[in-house]
Write a protein that holds these residues in place. Structure first.
Motif, PDB file in Angstrom:
ATOM      1  N   GLN A   8       0.821  -1.203   0.000  1.00 34.30           N
ATOM      2  CA  GLN A   8       0.000   0.000   0.000  1.00 34.30           C
ATOM      3  C   GLN A   8       0.860   1.261   0.000  1.00 34.30           C
ATOM      4  OE1 GLN A   8      -2.689   0.356   3.313  1.00 34.30           O
ATOM      5  NE2 GLN A   8      -3.750   2.133   2.449  1.00 34.30           N
ATOM      6  N   VAL A   9       1.928   1.252   0.798  1.00 35.57           N
ATOM      7  CA  VAL A   9       2.830   2.409   0.842  1.00 35.57           C
ATOM      8  C   VAL A   9       3.500   2.611  -0.522  1.00 35.57           C
ATOM      9  CG1 VAL A   9       4.928   3.330   1.883  1.00 35.57           C
ATOM     10  CG2 VAL A   9       3.244   2.176   3.313  1.00 35.57           C
ATOM     11  N   THR A  10       3.962   1.523  -1.125  1.00 35.67           N
ATOM     12  CA  THR A  10       4.598   1.616  -2.441  1.00 35.67           C
ATOM     13  C   THR A  10       3.602   2.096  -3.480  1.00 35.67           C
ATOM     14  OG1 THR A  10       6.038  -0.234  -1.820  1.00 35.67           O
ATOM     15  CG2 THR A  10       5.960   0.347  -4.149  1.00 35.67           C
TER      16      THR A  10
ATOM     17  N   ASP B 155       1.002   4.024  -2.929  1.00 33.28           N
ATOM     18  CA  ASP B 155       0.771   5.453  -2.693  1.00 33.28           C
ATOM     19  C   ASP B 155       1.853   6.308  -3.364  1.00 33.28           C
ATOM     20  OD1 ASP B 155      -1.563   5.164  -1.239  1.00 33.28           O
ATOM     21  OD2 ASP B 155      -0.524   5.023   0.696  1.00 33.28           O
TER      22      ASP B 155
ATOM     23  N   LEU C 107      10.445  -2.113   2.957  1.00 36.50           N
ATOM     24  CA  LEU C 107      10.146  -1.298   1.773  1.00 36.50           C
ATOM     25  C   LEU C 107      11.368  -1.257   0.859  1.00 36.50           C
ATOM     26  CD1 LEU C 107       8.284   1.647   3.554  1.00 36.50           C
ATOM     27  CD2 LEU C 107       7.231  -0.165   2.181  1.00 36.50           C
TER      28      LEU C 107
END
Length: 204
Positions: free
Chosen positions: A93-95, A97, A133
């Motif tokens: 999800q962070v990637t 975004d 990450l």
């Protein structure tokens, strides 16, 4: 140019006064590659194997690579469900975004604002990321090392996107005729494809 360091070195040697511009096409493509890499890594970590058609990560792989404002309501629901149901996908999800942030910076109607967004993104990744990450960290190092070339786009506006699009179509056209030794058959197949006649011929 793309991210290949050899091109940048050659330009610096042959045209020292030229200003290098990293093409948005290649930056977005690199971000997409890192997003895909993260998805594949999490797939292996959570299931111990490659993706299958019923696996959530594999099933929604196309939605993950779709620009936010092009997502259908159904695709949005699928992604929201993906984020809410499993903490193992937080890294994805962070990637995702950041991938969408890259697209937003390039698509901003005002280049000055787009440049600010890209600067903020580069600096955020430069400050360091928590473990888990890895793909995003690699992307951040590339952005930082080529930050001047990346930001130059917002001042100059030069893009190789149209050429890349044409080249992609030509590569696809060349690929559909592989194995045809007869030149006439090669030309005929290429013309059929270019004229979008395949479906009409199949309907006969």
């Amino acid at each position: 140019m793309d991210g290949f360091a050899g091109y940048a070195t050659a330009v610096d040697h042959a045209l020292p006064a030229a200003r290098k511009v990293m093409d948005p096409f290649h930056i977005v493509h690199l971000a997409a590659d890192k997003l895909t890499g993260c998805r594949q890594r999490l797939q292996r970590e959570t299931t111990g194997r490659r993706g299958r058609k019923d696996d959530p990560l594999y099933k929604h792989r196309r939605s993950l690579l779709t620009r936010t404002n092009y997502l259908t309501d159904r695709q949005k629901q699928h992604l929201e469900l993906l984020w809410d149901t499993d903490d193992d996908y937080v890294a994805l999800q962070v990637t995702w975004d950041f991938y969408q942030d890259v697209i937003a910076a390039y698509s901003h109607p005002r280049r000055t604002e787009g440049k600010k967004l890209m600067k903020r993104l580069i600096n955020t990744l430069r400050k360091g990321l928590p473990s888990g990450l890895e793909e995003l960290a690699q992307f951040g190092r590339t952005l930082w090392s080529r930050r001047d070339d990346i930001l130059a786009y917002f001042d100059i506006g030069a893009s190789n996107g149209p050429v890349e699009a044409i080249n992609g179509r030509l590569e696809h056209l060349r690929g559909i005729a592989l194995g045809f030794r007869n030149l006439d058959h090669y030309i005929l197949r290429s013309l059929i494809h270019s004229g979008q006649l395949q479906d009409r011929i199949n309907a006969l």
